[in-house]
Design a protein around this motif. Structure first.
Motif, mmCIF file in Angstrom:
data_model
loop_
_atom_site.group_PDB
_atom_site.id
_atom_site.type_symbol
_atom_site.label_atom_id
_atom_site.label_comp_id
_atom_site.label_asym_id
_atom_site.label_seq_id
_atom_site.Cartn_x
_atom_site.Cartn_y
_atom_site.Cartn_z
ATOM 1 N N LEU A 1 0.845 -1.080 0.090
ATOM 2 C CA LEU A 1 0.021 -0.103 0.142
ATOM 3 C C LEU A 1 0.899 1.188 0.063
ATOM 4 C CD1 LEU A 1 -2.804 -1.097 2.630
ATOM 5 C CD2 LEU A 1 -2.835 -1.060 0.134
ATOM 6 N N ALA A 2 0.418 2.178 -0.747
ATOM 7 C CA ALA A 2 1.295 3.356 -0.953
ATOM 8 C C ALA A 2 0.700 4.582 0.019
ATOM 9 C CB ALA A 2 1.541 3.771 -2.486
ATOM 10 N N SER A 3 1.600 5.339 0.241
ATOM 11 C CA SER A 3 1.242 6.529 1.287
ATOM 12 C C SER A 3 0.453 7.629 0.397
ATOM 13 C CB SER A 3 2.517 7.173 1.624
ATOM 14 O OG SER A 3 3.186 7.777 0.673
ATOM 15 N N LYS A 4 0.311 7.603 -0.950
ATOM 16 C CA LYS A 4 -0.371 8.624 -1.945
ATOM 17 C C LYS A 4 -0.539 7.873 -3.437
ATOM 18 C CE LYS A 4 1.803 12.122 -2.815
ATOM 19 N NZ LYS A 4 2.778 13.231 -2.700
ATOM 20 N N PRO A 5 -1.517 8.287 -3.901
ATOM 21 C CA PRO A 5 -1.778 7.714 -5.282
ATOM 22 C C PRO A 5 -0.220 7.826 -6.253
ATOM 23 C CG PRO A 5 -3.589 8.936 -4.906
ATOM 24 C CD PRO A 5 -2.411 9.284 -3.642
ATOM 25 N N LEU A 6 -0.272 6.599 -6.869
ATOM 26 C CA LEU A 6 1.128 6.494 -7.636
ATOM 27 C C LEU A 6 0.673 6.454 -9.121
ATOM 28 C CD1 LEU A 6 3.018 3.900 -5.630
ATOM 29 C CD2 LEU A 6 3.016 6.427 -5.434
ATOM 30 N N ALA A 7 1.695 6.997 -9.880
ATOM 31 C CA ALA A 7 1.613 6.952 -11.473
ATOM 32 C C ALA A 7 2.316 5.689 -11.699
ATOM 33 C CB ALA A 7 2.099 8.081 -12.113
ATOM 34 N N GLU A 8 3.472 5.286 -10.985
ATOM 35 C CA GLU A 8 4.249 3.915 -11.487
ATOM 36 C C GLU A 8 5.034 3.668 -10.410
ATOM 37 O OE1 GLU A 8 6.939 4.671 -14.679
ATOM 38 O OE2 GLU A 8 7.432 6.811 -14.022
ATOM 39 N N ILE A 9 5.802 2.463 -10.431
ATOM 40 C CA ILE A 9 6.662 2.235 -9.705
ATOM 41 C C ILE A 9 7.840 1.553 -10.350
ATOM 42 C CG2 ILE A 9 7.271 0.464 -7.501
ATOM 43 C CD1 ILE A 9 4.317 0.646 -6.922
ATOM 44 N N ASP A 10 8.894 1.984 -10.224
ATOM 45 C CA ASP A 10 10.341 1.681 -10.850
ATOM 46 C C ASP A 10 10.959 0.274 -10.244
ATOM 47 O OD1 ASP A 10 12.357 1.216 -12.471
ATOM 48 O OD2 ASP A 10 13.631 2.878 -12.017
ATOM 49 N N VAL A 11 11.193 -1.054 -10.795
ATOM 50 C CA VAL A 11 11.274 -2.164 -9.910
ATOM 51 C C VAL A 11 12.560 -2.561 -10.347
ATOM 52 C CG1 VAL A 11 10.496 -4.523 -9.546
ATOM 53 C CG2 VAL A 11 8.808 -2.477 -9.830
ATOM 54 N N LEU A 12 13.386 -2.904 -9.419
ATOM 55 C CA LEU A 12 14.683 -3.767 -9.967
ATOM 56 C C LEU A 12 14.758 -4.967 -8.911
ATOM 57 C CD1 LEU A 12 17.321 -3.975 -11.339
ATOM 58 C CD2 LEU A 12 18.486 -2.598 -9.514
ATOM 59 N N VAL A 13 14.768 -6.125 -9.476
ATOM 60 C CA VAL A 13 14.871 -7.377 -8.730
ATOM 61 C C VAL A 13 16.009 -7.893 -9.233
ATOM 62 C CG1 VAL A 13 13.930 -9.732 -8.217
ATOM 63 C CG2 VAL A 13 12.396 -7.552 -8.744
ATOM 64 N N THR A 14 16.885 -8.400 -8.140
ATOM 65 C CA THR A 14 18.304 -9.029 -8.319
ATOM 66 C C THR A 14 18.167 -10.255 -7.473
ATOM 67 O OG1 THR A 14 19.357 -6.905 -8.367
ATOM 68 C CG2 THR A 14 20.474 -8.733 -8.103
ATOM 69 N N SER A 15 18.436 -11.341 -8.095
ATOM 70 C CA SER A 15 18.531 -12.706 -7.428
ATOM 71 C C SER A 15 19.892 -13.281 -7.337
ATOM 72 C CB SER A 15 17.475 -13.779 -8.143
ATOM 73 O OG SER A 15 17.570 -14.939 -7.447
ATOM 74 N N GLY A 16 20.473 -13.372 -6.501
ATOM 75 C CA GLY A 16 21.840 -13.860 -6.483
ATOM 76 C C GLY A 16 22.930 -12.705 -7.029
ATOM 77 N N ASP A 17 23.406 -13.105 -8.173
ATOM 78 C CA ASP A 17 24.137 -11.991 -8.794
ATOM 79 C C ASP A 17 23.468 -11.649 -10.130
ATOM 80 O OD1 ASP A 17 26.197 -11.716 -6.998
ATOM 81 O OD2 ASP A 17 27.295 -13.444 -8.199
ATOM 82 N N GLN A 18 22.317 -12.072 -10.281
ATOM 83 C CA GLN A 18 21.724 -11.853 -11.624
ATOM 84 C C GLN A 18 20.576 -11.044 -11.410
ATOM 85 O OE1 GLN A 18 22.789 -13.111 -14.684
ATOM 86 N NE2 GLN A 18 24.541 -14.066 -13.653
ATOM 87 N N GLN A 19 20.243 -10.047 -12.526
ATOM 88 C CA GLN A 19 19.191 -9.198 -12.583
ATOM 89 C C GLN A 19 18.090 -9.681 -13.181
ATOM 90 O OE1 GLN A 19 20.045 -5.139 -13.322
ATOM 91 N NE2 GLN A 19 18.146 -4.554 -14.252
ATOM 92 N N ILE A 20 16.778 -9.874 -12.581
ATOM 93 C CA ILE A 20 15.696 -10.239 -13.396
ATOM 94 C C ILE A 20 15.068 -9.258 -14.285
ATOM 95 C CG2 ILE A 20 13.627 -11.436 -12.844
ATOM 96 C CD1 ILE A 20 14.506 -12.628 -10.281
ATOM 97 N N PRO A 21 14.922 -9.297 -15.443
ATOM 98 C CA PRO A 21 14.389 -8.260 -16.410
ATOM 99 C C PRO A 21 12.825 -8.474 -16.364
ATOM 100 C CG PRO A 21 15.307 -10.099 -17.852
ATOM 101 C CD PRO A 21 15.638 -10.528 -16.293
ATOM 102 N N ASP A 22 12.220 -7.389 -16.709
ATOM 103 C CA ASP A 22 10.676 -7.195 -16.979
ATOM 104 C C ASP A 22 9.835 -8.183 -16.052
ATOM 105 O OD1 ASP A 22 11.553 -6.005 -19.307
ATOM 106 O OD2 ASP A 22 11.557 -7.985 -20.469
ATOM 107 N N VAL A 23 10.141 -7.733 -14.551
ATOM 108 C CA VAL A 23 9.324 -8.330 -13.539
ATOM 109 C C VAL A 23 7.787 -7.619 -13.631
ATOM 110 C CG1 VAL A 23 9.103 -8.378 -11.149
ATOM 111 C CG2 VAL A 23 11.453 -8.623 -12.119
ATOM 112 N N PRO A 24 6.986 -8.401 -13.821
ATOM 113 C CA PRO A 24 5.387 -7.784 -14.008
ATOM 114 C C PRO A 24 5.168 -7.151 -12.381
ATOM 115 C CG PRO A 24 5.310 -10.064 -13.974
ATOM 116 C CD PRO A 24 6.738 -9.741 -13.980
ATOM 117 N N LEU A 25 4.499 -5.992 -12.467
ATOM 118 C CA LEU A 25 3.843 -5.290 -11.377
ATOM 119 C C LEU A 25 2.453 -4.850 -11.673
ATOM 120 C CD1 LEU A 25 5.618 -3.148 -8.715
ATOM 121 C CD2 LEU A 25 3.677 -2.061 -9.813
ATOM 122 N N GLY A 26 1.720 -5.105 -10.834
ATOM 123 C CA GLY A 26 0.238 -4.775 -11.027
ATOM 124 C C GLY A 26 -0.127 -3.457 -10.142
#
Length: 813
Positions: free
Chosen positions: A376-401
């Motif tokens: 839950l966000a503290s105010k209405p959001l337009a978008e969320i920039d997401v970066l997911v790193t598993s181990g030493d590898q970055q996971i691309p194109d992580v879907p966020l609803g």
């Protein structure tokens, strides 16, 4: 009845004189009022122009529209006042002939009131006056004779007119000159003062607002160097609270003067005022010179900031930087669904998560789980920039609803195998991002392979072909063991599948089982073992892990040599001989313990007793007369304790230290004896355990030597354990009691004496065990001799049989 006298009338020449004076006065009033009005208009224009334009020349700002409106209303009000007071009211005020005559009388003293008298007596409203007509006519004639001497111009004073002209004429000429010389300037002034437009005055310098620059925050690790530009809208810019902003302006260089310095005048939300200079950046590019302010008060803004910028006569006024709370994540709920093999034995439905909790630092999830983040966000959001790193590898194109209201979001991360870092940067609908990326770290509890520990109980490195191998150990796994087995295989047959036997584990993962080589051989599951071969014994376990390579763990491989019964007995006899040597060494150590205790009993307390007696003598000496002194009552005073010298007190301290040192030495000797007694007990217990191992090994290897086993058990193992539990423990306790009786010499010596007697008993019992072992050795030697004779007999029988067979074969040749 007397006749009525005719009404006297004013001579037309005098009436004409008074009418001319009346017209002249009215023209004077009109001229004076109009000049006053013109002076007010001109003065209002020039003063308004000065108030509006002179601050610009001094580097200030123009009057705002409200101030100019007020000024125009003030001037308009003054004009109305002048029109009413100086023109309308004065023109409407009546001017009777009496007043005009009085004015003339004041300026012509030679009339001596005749004109005023004539006007008053000939007034139409006067009746029934008792004057003489002849006398009135005579007075009027006298006035008419002096008519040529009356100058109506002397009645009015032109000083006020001239003063107003002195103000109006220069102002008018100045206005005309401004209109002719600088029509654009005049038009600008008229527009600002009369039409109230907001077009600024032309200046020497021209400044333009470029905007703000703030560091661009992203979810990536590297946020250095990239800037985000923010423009002012209606002189207002909105940035996140706590931002470090950089203000940029530019000065026109081609058609204007570039200021040497530009200064910001600011006021914070709490009322603090100050100023800061913008620094000049680089050279002139595209006709503009850039100025930058990147320090206070723009660093870490925590509240709104109102500011103006001045450079020469140019100004940028009433700009506002509004700080708003940056968006954040007020709640983050974590739903964890375990992998299929971990959910097999749970009651959780297929769709329900196995774990639901709010995020907290240090949260760890099981390997292979599916992670669902609901926030839950503290105010209405337009978008969320997401970066997911598993181990030493970055996971691309992580879907966020992101929900339509912009306040709720969901992020799904399936099959987490490595420690995972999730970086979220919320951006609100005003394009304001959080100042720091929000980092969430999820550790992974890896499903480790099972831990297998195996030990053979009562088996050494050599076994007989018919041995029974008792195996004990533990098998532990994070989430339970799927299968476990005990295996045996010939060491030189690595490609042959091992012979296995399943293991049953208790609740704690412990097992106790045995491999019976004789039964396995008889069942055909294991090839017959021959002396000289080597077998490997090990345990293996697997768990339910199905996310990759199965987890198969093997214990330490126990390598066992196959020997004959006679060879095994020979090995056991050598080990028995080594145990006898250890027993002899233990007896020697016990004898040394006994000697040290005996010496301690005889001499240990001598030093303590001597020093204690000396201390008691010194303490009692002040109360007793020494040789040569008179006894008490003879008049000679005794030496009081307070009269002792420093040397006496130093001697007493030395004696106390010597006594304390003697006690410490005695305590140390007793403690050393106690440690030696404990060591003796451990050695005796270790010997008993080693004998039991020999007995158990003989049983497990099925060595037919019942008499030997009985002799070792009854004659060696059991007496050693009895000695360990009896006299050895008593001696330890008695020595400890002596250590607590250092201050009581008699009690301490008695305890040591008792300990000496107990140690003597230990020596006697250990010596008896040693003699038993020597008897067993002799018995073993006899058995070895008989065994050798039997082997020789068997060899002779085999040679005889072979010789007979050879002779029979020779007969058929």
């Amino acid at each position: 009845m007397a006749a009525t006298s005719p009404t006297p009338t004013l001579d037309p020449r005098l009436a004409q004189l008074l009418s001319g004076l009346r017209r002249r006065v009215r023209r004077y009033v009109l001229c004076d009022g109009l000049l006053a009005v013109m002076a007010c208009i001109l003065a209002g224009f020039w003063l308004g122009l000065a108030l509006d334009y002179l601050p610009v020349l001094a580097g200030g700002t123009e009057m705002p529209r409200s101030a100019r409106l007020v000024w125009m209303l003030v001037v308009l009000g003054l004009l109305i006042y002048l029109l009413v007071q100086l023109i309308l009211r004065r023109l409407r005020r009546p001017m009777p002939d009496e007043s005009l005559a009085l004015l003339l009388e004041r300026q012509h003293a030679n009339l001596e009131g005749r004109l005023l008298t004539t006007v008053q007596l000939t007034a139409k409203h006067r009746t029934n006056d008792a004057q003489s007509s002849s006398m009135l006519a005579q007075v009027q004639q006298q006035v008419l004779k002096q008519l040529d001497q009356i100058d109506i111009r002397r009645v009015l004073r032109w000083t006020a007119i001239r003063q107003k002209l002195l103000a109006v004429v220069p102002l008018t000429f100045a206005l005309v000159g401004l209109l002719v010389a600088r029509p654009a300037f005049f038009s600008q002034a008229a527009g600002r003062l009369l039409l109230l437009n907001d077009s600024p005055w032309p200046r020497q310098a021209k400044l333009e607002m470029v905007g703000l620059e703030i560091p661009r925050i992203t979810a990536t690790e590297d946020n250095t160097g990239e800037l985000e530009s923010i423009r002012f809208s209606n002189r207002v810019a909105r940035i996140a609270r706590g931002s470090n902003a950089t203000l940029r302006i530019r000065a026109l260089a081609d058609a204007a003067v570039v200021p040497d310095v530009c200064t910001m005048f600011f006021r914070t939300q709490d009322g603090t005022r100050g100023q800061a200079n913008l620094r000049r950046v680089g050279r002139i590019i595209d006709g503009y010179q850039a100025f930058v302010l990147d320090g206070p008060p723009l660093g870490g803004l925590s509240g709104d900031l109102t500011f103006s910028i001045r450079g020469l006569d140019a100004r940028l006024d009433d700009y506002v930087i509004q700080t708003v709370p940056p968006p954040g994540i007020s709640q983050l709920q974590v739903e964890v669904t375990y992998p299929r093999y971990l959910r097999a034995n749970t009651d959780t439905s297929a769709d329900a998560p196995d774990l639901t909790t709010n995020y907290q630092p240090g949260l760890r999830i099981r390997e292979g789980s599916t992670l669902v983040l609901q926030g839950l966000a503290s105010k209405p959001l337009a978008e969320i920039d997401v970066l997911v790193t598993s181990g030493d590898q970055q996971i691309p194109d992580v879907p966020l609803g992101l929900a339509p209201d912009g306040e709720a979001f969901q992020l799904v991360l399936p099959d987490i195998r490595q420690p995972t870092s999730v970086v979220l940067l919320p951006v609100d609908r005003e394009n304001i991002a959080a100042q720091v990326p929000l980092r969430y770290f999820f550790g992974v509890v890896r499903d480790m392979p099972p831990e297998v520990q195996l030990r053979l109980k009562g088996i050494d490195t050599a076994i007989t072909p018919q041995a029974r191998l008792p195996a004990v150990g533990t098998i532990r796994d994070d989430y339970g063991v799927a299968a476990a087995e005990l295996s045996v295989v010939l060491a030189d047959e690595l490609t042959t599948p091992p012979t296995t036997q399943p293991l049953m584990l208790d609740r704690d993962g412990k097992f106790s089982d045995a491999l019976d080589l004789r039964e396995l051989t008889a069942a055909g599951r294991l090839s017959p073992l021959m002396p000289g071969q080597t077998i490997n014994v090990f345990a293996e376990a697997t768990d339910g892990y199905d996310l990759g390579t199965p987890h198969l763990t093997r214990s330490e491989v126990l390598r066992l040599s196959v020997v004959t019964n006679e060879q095994l007995l020979g090995l056991l006899e050598r080990r028995e001989l080594a145990l006898r040597s250890r027993l002899e060494q233990t007896i020697n150590d016990t004898q040394a313990l006994r000697d040290s205790l005996d010496l301690l009993q005889r001499e240990g307390w001598e030093a303590v007793q001597t020093l204690t007696a000396a201390a008691e003598t010194t303490a009692a000496s002040p109360d007793e007369p020494t040789e040569g002194e008179a006894p008490t009552g003879t008049g000679a005073p005794l030496q009081a304790p307070s009269d002792r010298t420093d040397a006496d007190r130093a001697s007493d301290q030395d004696e106390d230290r010597a006594l304390q040192r003697a006690r410490q030495v005695l305590l140390l000797r007793i403690q050393q004896a106690g440690l030696q007694a404990i060591k003796t007990g451990e050695e005796v217990g270790g010997l008993a355990t080693s004998i039991d191992d020999l007995l158990e090994e003989m049983v497990n290897n099925r060595v037919d030597s019942v008499d030997r086993r009985q002799r070792l058990a009854a004659g060696v193992s059991q007496p050693l354990r009895t000695t360990r539990a009896g006299p050895v423990e008593r001696s330890i306790y008695q020595i400890q009691q002596a250590a607590q009786s250092i201050d009581n010499s008699a009690q301490g010596q008695e305890n040591i004496a008792v300990a000496v007697r107990t140690v003597d008993q230990v020596l006697r019992e250990l010596t008896a065990v040693l003699e038993k072992m020597l008897d067993l050795e002799s018995y073993n030697e006899i058995l070895d001799l008989l065994r050798s004779l039997m082997e020789t007999q068997d060899a002779i029988i085999e040679d005889t049989q072979e010789e007979r067979d050879q002779r029979i074969r020779d007969l058929f040749k």
